[in-house]
Design a protein around this motif. Structure first.
Motif: not given
Ligand code: IMP
Ligand code: MG
Length: 190
Positions: A23-24, A48-52, A98-102, A130-133
């Motif tokens: 993703x990064x 977010x912490x891991x993605x950053x 970049x909006x980051x959500x779960x 991270x996830x998309x339903x």
């Protein structure tokens, strides 16, 4: 008294870590160097912490902000409008955000946040989840970066909660119901 839950792992630590690196790379390729990451609290904090940090390894140097949004109502179903519990401090005018959500589910939370930042003059607002339903959207919003497609089940862990439990788990799991579920992990509430 302490209750014991049984969880089934849906996405484990290694799978999430590997996906975050991918993703990064995609995010760096698509966004401007002065990127502002806005993590949507609370559920996105671990992602977010891991993605950053993955963005740092991908040679990006994003600024980081937090917005705390909450759907009105309680329970496991998101409904109705969105409230700003804590706003960002930065001026987004002219910037890539970049909006980051779960999880993207109905889309109300991220649609609200995206509209808000665009109205404040952001140049472009990207969405990473991270996830998309699938098939759960109440409003139209297409995420730009998705970790994993998610089955239509209630998930916990890696920042996500049910009644404030399980945010600490380093993986994404499903709370098991019934005796037939495999007993792969015992999580304990605090
Ligand atoms: P929506 O897209 O506005 O419907 O809401 C998405 C938000 O609902 C997410 O950011 C989570 O906070 C919450 N949510 C949706 N599905 C789940 C789930 O399966 N587990 C935990 N939280 C969820
Ligand atoms: Mg959330």
């Amino acid at each position: 008294m302490e209750r014991t839950y049984r969880l089934r792992t849906l996405f484990d630590e290694a799978a999430i870590a590997a996906r975050n690196e991918e993703l990064a790379q995609s995010i760096v390729a698509a966004t401007a160097p002065d990127l502002l990451v806005v993590a949507v609290l609370k559920g996105s904090f671990m992602f977010a912490a891991d993605l950053i940090r993955a963005l740092h390894r991908a040679r990006a140097a994003p600024q980081v902000e937090f917005i705390h949004l909450s759907s009105y109502g309680s329970g496991t179903v998101s409904r109705g409008s969105v409230a700003i519990l804590r706003d960002i401090e930065s001026d987004v005018a002219g910037r890539d955000v970049l909006l980051v959500d779960d999880i993207l589910e109905s889309g109300r939370t991220l649609s609200f946040a995206k509209d808000l930042l665009m109205a404040r003059g952001a140049r472009r607002v990207f969405v990473a989840v991270l996830l998309e339903k699938a098939n759960k959207r109440a409003v139209t919003i297409d995420p730009d970066f998705v970790g994993f497609p998610c089955p239509d089940v209630f998930v916990v862990g890696y920042g996500m909660d049910v009644a404030h439990n399980f945010r600490q788990l380093p993986f994404v799991g499903i709370v098991a119901h019934g005796q037939e579920e495999p007993d792969l992990f015992d999580g304990r509430d605090q």
